[in-house]
Design an enzyme around this catalytic site. Structure first.
Site, short mmCIF file in Angstrom:
data_model
loop_
_atom_site.label_atom_id
_atom_site.label_comp_id
_atom_site.label_asym_id
_atom_site.label_seq_id
_atom_site.Cartn_x
_atom_site.Cartn_y
_atom_site.Cartn_z
N ARG A 256 88.19 18.55 -15.88
CA ARG A 256 88.18 18.54 -14.41
C ARG A 256 88.22 17.12 -13.88
O ARG A 256 87.48 16.26 -14.36
CB ARG A 256 86.92 19.23 -13.88
CG ARG A 256 86.92 19.35 -12.36
CD ARG A 256 85.65 20.01 -11.84
NE ARG A 256 84.77 19.05 -11.22
CZ ARG A 256 83.56 19.33 -10.76
NH1 ARG A 256 83.07 20.55 -10.87
NH2 ARG A 256 82.81 18.40 -10.21
N HIS B 264 79.61 28.03 -4.89
CA HIS B 264 79.37 26.66 -4.43
C HIS B 264 80.69 25.96 -4.11
O HIS B 264 81.77 26.43 -4.45
CB HIS B 264 78.63 25.86 -5.51
CG HIS B 264 79.49 25.62 -6.71
ND1 HIS B 264 79.77 26.60 -7.62
CD2 HIS B 264 80.16 24.50 -7.13
CE1 HIS B 264 80.57 26.11 -8.55
NE2 HIS B 264 80.82 24.85 -8.28
#
Ligand SMILES: [Fe+2]
Length: 281
Positions: A272, A104
């Site tokens: 992240r 993805h």
């Protein structure tokens, strides 16, 4: 001085000797920016970053987004998504588990998908838990002329969990009704032009691309499978074996990635940040 060393034939480079905890001067930043555009994935080695420093470096590239799985945002730092297979004392995961188990591009299921993501390794297993990246420019360029003209101008529907049909992992939390309402399906071209380099890249994925618009279902399924299979051939892929305190910054506009599960016996904990990008065209 710092070095930028290519990591594979396909894409990716490591940056050695640069301390991202300190603000970068404009010249150094320009070098890093150009290297990111050229190599698509940059691995900054040996970083010691507080959440503030991680956020500050990320923001040089644009505004940051939160995440629909908002229960895994770092307290007091909503720009940081925790990605983890570890559990807290109350039995809940310490971060988003089972993240990225299908190829993805981050936030492809939103109207303005991510420019790039910066993942910082705070705890890694002694083996396993690799992340693979692919080069979607090369994947596009290697298509036959027939296929290029066949897919020119096509758009697809993108949806988180894509169709949710792929996610059968019991350990991945389900979206709540409120979270689901934040991620309605969106439409994007399946070949996009990178807004900074002007190069064309494929833009389909296993995790988020549900169907090609205005195409019979069977034909759409076959074409998506063909394009995905084509784009993740070994010649287009770099396998990243994490080292502790790597900060990896990938370009979601011209790469996909997939995370291999770490061995269950070992913890893997990462932070992240996600830079917001443009609407694909
Ligand atoms: Fe991801």
């Amino acid at each position: 001085m710092f070095e930028i060393n290519p990591l594979s034939e396909a894409l990716g480079a490591e940056v050695v000797g640069l301390d991202l905890a300190k603000p970068l001067g404009d010249d150094v930043f320009a070098t890093v920016h150009q290297a990111h555009l050229a190599h698509q994935v940059l691995v900054f080695r040996d970083q010691q970053l507080t959440p503030e420093q991680h956020i500050a470096f990320s923001k040089r590239f644009g505004a940051l987004s939160g995440h629909v799985f908002d229960q895994f945002l770092l307290p007091d730092y909503p720009e940081i998504l925790k990605v983890s297979n570890k559990k807290k004392e109350d039995g809940e995961f310490a971060g988003l588990p089972q993240a990225g188990r299908r190829w993805h591009s981050d936030l492809a299921y939103t109207a303005t998908p991510s420019l790039g993501s910066l993942l910082y390794a705070l705890e890694i297993p002694p083996e396993g838990g690799d992340t693979l990246f692919n080069n979607m420019y090369r994947a596009y360029e290697a298509l036959s002329d027939d296929t290029k003209s066949r897919i020119e101008g096509l758009k697809a529907e993108f949806l988180l969990g894509s169709g949710r049909k792929f996610y059968t992992d019991a350990e991945r939390p389900a979206l709540t009704a409120e979270q689901l309402a934040k991620v309605p399906p969106v439409h994007h071209p399946i070949v996009r032009t990178h807004p900074e380099t002007g190069r064309k890249a494929l833009y389909v994925s296993q995790a988020h691309t549900v169907r090609i618009l205005d195409m019979p279902e069977a034909e759409s399924e076959a074409l998506l499978a063909e394009l995905t299979e084509h784009s993740v051939q070994p010649e287009f892929v770099y396998r990243h074996k994490w080292r502790l305190h790597d900060l990896v910054f990938w370009d979601n506009r011209c790469c996909m990635h997939i995370a291999e599960p770490p061995p269950p016996a070992y913890g893997r904990h990462m932070h992240r940040t996600t830079v917001v990008g443009d609407r694909p065209y």
